[in-house]
Design a protein around this motif. Structure first.
Motif, PDB file in Angstrom:
ATOM      1  N   LYS A 186       0.845  -1.201   0.000  1.00 40.49           N
ATOM      2  CA  LYS A 186       0.000   0.000   0.000  1.00 40.49           C
ATOM      3  C   LYS A 186       0.877   1.247   0.000  1.00 40.49           C
ATOM      4  O   LYS A 186       1.248   1.757   1.048  1.00 40.49           O
ATOM      5  CB  LYS A 186      -0.886  -0.046   1.240  1.00 40.49           C
ATOM      6  N   THR A 224      -0.927  11.121  -2.229  1.00 42.58           N
ATOM      7  CA  THR A 224      -2.167  11.887  -2.115  1.00 42.58           C
ATOM      8  C   THR A 224      -1.934  13.319  -2.593  1.00 42.58           C
ATOM      9  O   THR A 224      -0.806  13.817  -2.604  1.00 42.58           O
ATOM     10  CB  THR A 224      -2.666  11.919  -0.656  1.00 42.58           C
ATOM     11  N   GLU A 228      -9.344  -1.953  -0.531  1.00 43.10           N
ATOM     12  CA  GLU A 228      -8.921  -1.408   0.776  1.00 43.10           C
ATOM     13  C   GLU A 228      -8.966   0.110   0.760  1.00 43.10           C
ATOM     14  O   GLU A 228      -9.399   0.745   1.724  1.00 43.10           O
ATOM     15  CB  GLU A 228      -7.483  -1.847   1.087  1.00 43.10           C
ATOM     16  N   LEU A 229      -8.509   0.690  -0.353  1.00 40.94           N
ATOM     17  CA  LEU A 229      -8.472   2.150  -0.462  1.00 40.94           C
ATOM     18  C   LEU A 229      -9.896   2.721  -0.463  1.00 40.94           C
ATOM     19  O   LEU A 229     -10.172   3.715   0.219  1.00 40.94           O
ATOM     20  CB  LEU A 229      -7.703   2.536  -1.728  1.00 40.94           C
ATOM     21  N   ASN A 248     -12.480   1.397   0.951  1.00 39.40           N
ATOM     22  CA  ASN A 248     -12.959   1.295   2.344  1.00 39.40           C
ATOM     23  C   ASN A 248     -12.346   2.355   3.248  1.00 39.40           C
ATOM     24  O   ASN A 248     -13.033   2.931   4.091  1.00 39.40           O
ATOM     25  CB  ASN A 248     -12.688  -0.105   2.905  1.00 39.40           C
ATOM     26  N   ASP A 249     -11.051   2.627   3.054  1.00 40.59           N
ATOM     27  CA  ASP A 249     -10.385   3.668   3.852  1.00 40.59           C
ATOM     28  C   ASP A 249     -11.075   5.016   3.634  1.00 40.59           C
ATOM     29  O   ASP A 249     -11.296   5.779   4.584  1.00 40.59           O
ATOM     30  CB  ASP A 249      -8.907   3.816   3.450  1.00 40.59           C
ATOM     31  N   ASN A 273     -14.398   5.079   5.318  1.00 41.86           N
ATOM     32  CA  ASN A 273     -14.230   5.193   6.776  1.00 41.86           C
ATOM     33  C   ASN A 273     -13.904   6.620   7.209  1.00 41.86           C
ATOM     34  O   ASN A 273     -14.088   6.973   8.371  1.00 41.86           O
ATOM     35  CB  ASN A 273     -13.141   4.234   7.277  1.00 41.86           C
ATOM     36  N   LYS A 274     -13.436   7.425   6.265  1.00 44.12           N
ATOM     37  CA  LYS A 274     -13.158   8.839   6.560  1.00 44.12           C
ATOM     38  C   LYS A 274     -14.406   9.696   6.312  1.00 44.12           C
ATOM     39  O   LYS A 274     -14.340  10.923   6.367  1.00 44.12           O
ATOM     40  CB  LYS A 274     -12.002   9.351   5.687  1.00 44.12           C
TER      41      LYS A 274
END
Length: 205
Positions: free
Chosen positions: A6, A10, A84-85, A87-88, A91-92
């Protein structure tokens, strides 16, 4: 054979302040840094921008038209990384309807494969020269309901890596999953992204 770790670059607005997020997937031989430079030409005000880096600058080793088994475990690892990204980002506090995905070439193939295996309402999907992955497409891999997510797919005819026939097959599968697809095929366009394609992308963003 390789898998992906990962490593995410950004840009844009910090996720805590963003209204929307975009995941940008680079092509073979390119980098997260190079695909992020496209953001200068895209209307991404208010977006948090995420660009994962592929191991060895390649999401999977062989052509996207090779048997899927030839591209493992790299392909599954790449799909998992995007999952995963996503979901991340959720989650934010950013909902899936405000998550956009964009890719070029190998990154475009990966973008289409990920969203079609996980069809739902996204902000938008932009695939600059790509199609779904595999020697033959297995319809049962693709499920869900895009709920009219806008999808832009562009390609050249002919393109050295992506046959138009595969692009058409991919569009048909995505439309069956209720995506709102815009397909643009450019006669004898080189394997690149044109200003016209960026303008079409901006109409989705």
């Amino acid at each position: 054979m390789y898998t992906h770790s990962k490593q995410i670059i950004t840009a844009g607005v910090p996720i805590e302040q963003a209204q929307k997020a975009i995941i940008m997937l680079h092509g073979r031989g390119a980098s997260a840094t190079s695909i992020i430079t496209l953001s200068d030409r895209l209307q991404l005000d208010g977006y948090a921008i995420f660009a994962p880096q592929a191991t060895e600058h390649s999401w999977y080793p062989y052509s996207f038209m090779a048997p899927v088994s030839n591209n493992q475990p790299a392909l599954d690892s790449a799909l998992e990384l995007i999952g995963e990204l996503v979901n991340d980002i959720k989650n934010k506090g950013i909902t899936q309807e405000n998550i956009y995905l964009l890719g070029f070439s190998q990154g475009a193939c990966l973008t289409l494969e990920y969203v079609s295996r996980n069809a739902g309402r996204y902000g938008g999907v932009i695939a600059f020269t790509g199609g779904l992955i595999g020697e033959k497409l297995i319809e049962s891999n693709y499920k869900g309901d895009f709920n009219q997510t806008p999808v832009l797919i562009t390609t050249g005819d002919p393109d050295p890596h992506v046959p138009v026939s595969r692009v058409n097959e991919s569009v048909a599968i995505m439309e069956r999953l209720n995506a709102s697809v815009t397909l643009e095929i450019y006669k004898s366009r080189p394997h690149t992204i044109t200003g016209e394609e960026l303008a079409l992308a901006n109409s989705i963003l």
